[in-house]
Design an enzyme around this catalytic site. Structure first.
Site, PDB file in Angstrom:
ATOM      1  N   LYS A  23       0.831  -1.214   0.000  1.00 56.26           N
ATOM      2  CA  LYS A  23       0.000   0.000   0.000  1.00 56.26           C
ATOM      3  C   LYS A  23       0.861   1.257   0.000  1.00 56.26           C
ATOM      4  CE  LYS A  23      -1.714   1.688   4.004  1.00 56.26           C
ATOM      5  NZ  LYS A  23      -1.463   3.119   4.275  1.00 56.26           N
ATOM      6  N   ASN A  24       1.846   1.287   0.879  1.00 57.75           N
ATOM      7  CA  ASN A  24       2.599   2.535   1.028  1.00 57.75           C
ATOM      8  C   ASN A  24       3.618   2.762  -0.091  1.00 57.75           C
ATOM      9  OD1 ASN A  24       1.071   3.137   3.203  1.00 57.75           O
ATOM     10  ND2 ASN A  24       2.601   2.536   4.734  1.00 57.75           N
ATOM     11  N   CYS A 118      -4.826  12.854  12.329  1.00 56.94           N
ATOM     12  CA  CYS A 118      -5.647  11.648  12.186  1.00 56.94           C
ATOM     13  C   CYS A 118      -5.610  10.902  13.501  1.00 56.94           C
ATOM     14  CB  CYS A 118      -5.171  10.792  11.017  1.00 56.94           C
ATOM     15  SG  CYS A 118      -3.712   9.843  11.363  1.00 56.94           S
ATOM     16  N   ARG A 123       0.516  14.707  12.879  1.00 56.27           N
ATOM     17  CA  ARG A 123       1.088  14.480  11.546  1.00 56.27           C
ATOM     18  C   ARG A 123       1.238  15.743  10.686  1.00 56.27           C
ATOM     19  NH1 ARG A 123      -1.323   8.823   9.390  1.00 56.27           N
ATOM     20  NH2 ARG A 123       0.631   8.825   8.256  1.00 56.27           N
ATOM     21  N   ASP A 307       4.361   0.513  12.042  1.00 55.41           N
ATOM     22  CA  ASP A 307       3.180  -0.147  11.472  1.00 55.41           C
ATOM     23  C   ASP A 307       3.022  -1.605  11.928  1.00 55.41           C
ATOM     24  OD1 ASP A 307       2.567   2.188  10.168  1.00 55.41           O
ATOM     25  OD2 ASP A 307       3.340   1.563   8.220  1.00 55.41           O
ATOM     26  N   ARG A 399      -8.669  -0.400   3.985  1.00 52.84           N
ATOM     27  CA  ARG A 399      -7.752   0.589   3.412  1.00 52.84           C
ATOM     28  C   ARG A 399      -6.397  -0.036   3.115  1.00 52.84           C
ATOM     29  NH1 ARG A 399      -7.103   5.839   6.687  1.00 52.84           N
ATOM     30  NH2 ARG A 399      -5.798   6.117   4.865  1.00 52.84           N
TER      31      ARG A 399
HETATM   32  N1  EPU Z   1       6.570  14.605  10.645  1.00 50.23           N
HETATM   33  C1  EPU Z   1       6.702  15.954  10.909  1.00 50.23           C
HETATM   34  N2  EPU Z   1       6.716  16.824   9.854  1.00 50.23           N
HETATM   35  C2  EPU Z   1       6.587  16.417   8.562  1.00 50.23           C
HETATM   36  C3  EPU Z   1       6.461  15.041   8.295  1.00 50.23           C
HETATM   37  C4  EPU Z   1       6.457  14.152   9.357  1.00 50.23           C
HETATM   38  O1  EPU Z   1       6.789  16.355  12.064  1.00 50.23           O
HETATM   39  O2  EPU Z   1       6.609  17.266   7.672  1.00 50.23           O
HETATM   40  C5  EPU Z   1       6.580  13.627  11.748  1.00 50.23           C
HETATM   41  C6  EPU Z   1       5.268  12.858  11.879  1.00 50.23           C
HETATM   42  O3  EPU Z   1       4.306  13.577  12.625  1.00 50.23           O
HETATM   43  C7  EPU Z   1       5.732  11.599  12.569  1.00 50.23           C
HETATM   44  C8  EPU Z   1       7.119  11.372  11.947  1.00 50.23           C
HETATM   45  O4  EPU Z   1       7.525  12.628  11.442  1.00 50.23           O
HETATM   46  O5  EPU Z   1       5.858  11.819  13.939  1.00 50.23           O
HETATM   47  C9  EPU Z   1       7.194  10.351  10.857  1.00 50.23           C
HETATM   48  O6  EPU Z   1       6.110  10.524   9.944  1.00 50.23           O
HETATM   49  P1  EPU Z   1       6.208  10.181   8.399  1.00 50.23           P
HETATM   50  O7  EPU Z   1       6.135  11.457   7.645  1.00 50.23           O
HETATM   51  O8  EPU Z   1       7.345   9.280   8.140  1.00 50.23           O
HETATM   52  O9  EPU Z   1       4.843   9.399   8.168  1.00 50.23           O
HETATM   53  P2  EPU Z   1       4.020   9.416   6.836  1.00 50.23           P
HETATM   54  O10 EPU Z   1       4.913   9.573   5.688  1.00 50.23           O
HETATM   55  O11 EPU Z   1       2.863  10.325   6.978  1.00 50.23           O
HETATM   56  C10 EPU Z   1       4.192   6.851   6.297  1.00 50.23           C
HETATM   57  C11 EPU Z   1       3.240   5.725   6.129  1.00 50.23           C
HETATM   58  C12 EPU Z   1       2.628   5.354   7.474  1.00 50.23           C
HETATM   59  C13 EPU Z   1       3.773   4.946   8.398  1.00 50.23           C
HETATM   60  C14 EPU Z   1       4.774   6.093   8.512  1.00 50.23           C
HETATM   61  C15 EPU Z   1       5.992   5.766   9.336  1.00 50.23           C
HETATM   62  C16 EPU Z   1       2.455   6.103   3.878  1.00 50.23           C
HETATM   63  C17 EPU Z   1       1.344   6.454   2.972  1.00 50.23           C
HETATM   64  N3  EPU Z   1       2.195   6.117   5.183  1.00 50.23           N
HETATM   65  O12 EPU Z   1       3.426   7.940   6.828  1.00 50.23           O
HETATM   66  O13 EPU Z   1       1.789   4.235   7.246  1.00 50.23           O
HETATM   67  O14 EPU Z   1       3.266   4.651   9.666  1.00 50.23           O
HETATM   68  O15 EPU Z   1       5.227   6.464   7.195  1.00 50.23           O
HETATM   69  O16 EPU Z   1       6.660   4.678   8.832  1.00 50.23           O
HETATM   70  O17 EPU Z   1       3.545   5.778   3.425  1.00 50.23           O
HETATM   71  C18 EPU Z   1      -0.004   2.783   7.709  1.00 50.23           C
HETATM   72  O18 EPU Z   1       0.277   2.185   6.663  1.00 50.23           O
HETATM   73  O19 EPU Z   1      -0.838   2.331   8.541  1.00 50.23           O
HETATM   74  C19 EPU Z   1       0.638   4.043   7.997  1.00 50.23           C
HETATM   75  C20 EPU Z   1       0.173   4.911   8.911  1.00 50.23           C
END
Ligand code: EPU
Length: 420
Positions: A23-24, A118, A123, A307, A399
């Site tokens: 998915k990701n 969320c 996030r 995850d 999802r």
């Molecule tokens: N963060 C910030 N600022 C930013 C971006 C991130 O503070 O601009 C923080 C977030 O709040 C969090 C940390 O950095 O505390 C890491 O977040 P990340 O950005 O890596 O998460 P994401 O990219 O939104 C993806 C996956 C998630 C998975 C996380 C961590 C996708 C679509 N989603 O989310 O997947 O948990 O990386 O590995 O790739 C899931 O599949 O259930 C899921 C939530």
């Protein structure tokens, strides 16, 4: 229509299944389709609600989408007529934010709804914005939308403040069309980032270092039509291995990539599971042993993934001993704890650590899914519990887990879906 899963627990899972596409990985890859001058054909696309939402989003921008008889999806951006990602779709799926980088890089304009928080945390997307600004985009927040404008992006040296998966993906997709060299420091190393980079390379991008924390991109003027096969879903695979472990069973997952989840395999072994890897297949076998509670610390790849935290907590509540699960990525990712307590689990939370004391048996209960991986943990607990469990709000699981009840039935589980 809202539906629920009804699971009769207590049967050791046994058998073989194949992993679905990740998915990701597929979500940013479908959005990378915007970047080309011709169609991108994506194979191994999982049939998931988030994929449907992503295709709806691309369709709303005027992108031409085709699905062939093998379920390969082709994305032709030549008909794109709008660079706007509306609130209704972004609020359904936060990953929609990954259209921001491709749109501003290729069209010089993007208007994307702010994803907001969320169930698992606030996030923010400040790193996405910071990176795109470093590449020369002018960004304003207007009425809840991120509005990005640029004439031509220019390569830059970008230091990310923290490791962010979709942040890295957004900046990478913008940098491939920026003029000159971009260097992303403290980049996410997740296999999904590598898969996206491989897809972009197939489209003609020049990228080095994906999978390390420094990614170097030499911008190119345009990307071409290409094909890409999505990597196997490591989180889905590991969820089924946990289901085998908690029920005392033996499950083999084929068509997967064991090299992408070694930290999880190592924890399964620590929990007493016999793990066997053979090429693209992995087997978890309890061999009649009892599970041992383990300590988990979530961190960016290659450490233990956030995850998989909820699924391991589900195992800990029936394992021998005390286990500590520490969540370091998201501030509110313990929504499953109160639901797991309905099975009788003994769990307390101190700060960002869930401490559990394993019980010999769990009792089936009525529980509610709160987010995707929390739902997976409830299903795993239900498979081990005595009696019947009803998991409501199952749309969360749809999802991210393709055909979950068919795959579980293939492994001998008693599970059915009913309308709520
Ligand atoms: N963060 C910030 N600022 C930013 C971006 C991130 O503070 O601009 C923080 C977030 O709040 C969090 C940390 O950095 O505390 C890491 O977040 P990340 O950005 O890596 O998460 P994401 O990219 O939104 C993806 C996956 C998630 C998975 C996380 C961590 C996708 C679509 N989603 O989310 O997947 O948990 O990386 O590995 O790739 C899931 O599949 O259930 C899921 C939530």
């Amino acid at each position: 229509m809202a539906s629920k899963l009804i699971i009769s627990g207590g049967t050791p899972l046994s058998g073989q299944i194949s992993a679905s596409g990740a998915k990701n990985a597929v979500l940013p890859i479908l959005c990378a389709g915007i970047l080309g001058e011709g169609p991108l054909t994506v194979s191994n696309v999982p049939h998931l609600q988030d994929v449907t939402t992503c295709l709806e989003l691309l369709g709303s921008m005027g992108v031409t989408l085709e699905v062939d008889e093998k379920l390969n999806v082709s994305i032709d951006p030549r008909t794109l007529s709008s660079q706007v990602a509306h609130y209704d779709l972004v609020s359904k799926m936060r990953a929609s934010i990954v259209v921001l980088g491709p749109l501003v890089a290729k069209y010089g304009y993007a208007k994307v709804s702010l994803p907001g928080g969320c169930a698992i945390g606030s996030r923010p997307v400040d790193q996405h914005i910071k990176g795109l600004e470093a590449l020369g985009a002018r960004i304003e927040i207007e009425d809840g939308y991120i509005v990005a404008k640029a004439d031509k992006l220019k390569g830059a040296h970008i230091y990310m403040d923290m490791v962010t998966v979709t942040g890295t993906e957004n900046i990478l997709m913008a940098a491939v069309l920026a003029e000159g060299e971009s260097i992303l420091e403290n980049a996410a190393r997740e296999p999904e980032v590598v898969d996206l980079a491989d897809c972009l390379i197939a489209m003609g991008a020049k990228i080095e270092g994906a999978g390390t924390n420094t990614i170097t991109v030499q911008g190119v003027p345009a990307l071409k039509a290409a094909s890409h096969r999505v990597v196997a879903d490591r989180i889905e695979t590991c969820t089924y291995l946990c289901a085998a472990a908690i029920t005392g069973g033996k499950v083999t997952v084929h068509k997967t990539r064991p090299d992408t989840f070694e930290a999880v395999l190592s924890k399964l072994e620590e929990a007493g599971v016999k793990v066997t890897v053979e090429g693209e297949s992995v087997t978890a076998d309890m061999e009649g042993r009892a599970l041992k509670a383990v300590d988990i610390y979530t961190a960016p790849y290659p450490a233990f993934p956030t995850d998989m935290q909820a699924q391991f907590l589900a195992m800990n509540i029936v394992a021998k001993g005390v286990g500590r699960v520490t969540e370091n990525i998201f501030e509110n990712r313990f929504m499953h704890v109160d639901e797991l307590k309905r099975f009788g689990a003994k769990i307390s939370i101190t700060g960002n650590t869930a401490i559990s004391e394993g019980l010999p048996v769990l009792k089936g209960a009525e529980v509610m899914a709160t987010d995707l991986r929390a739902s997976a943990s409830l299903i795993i607990a239900a498979l081990a519990a005595q009696g019947e469990t009803t998991v409501s709000r199952i749309y969360h699981i749809d999802r991210g887990y393709e055909c979950i009840e068919e795959k579980l039935r293939q492994l001998g589980a008693t599970v059915r879906r009913e309308a709520s």
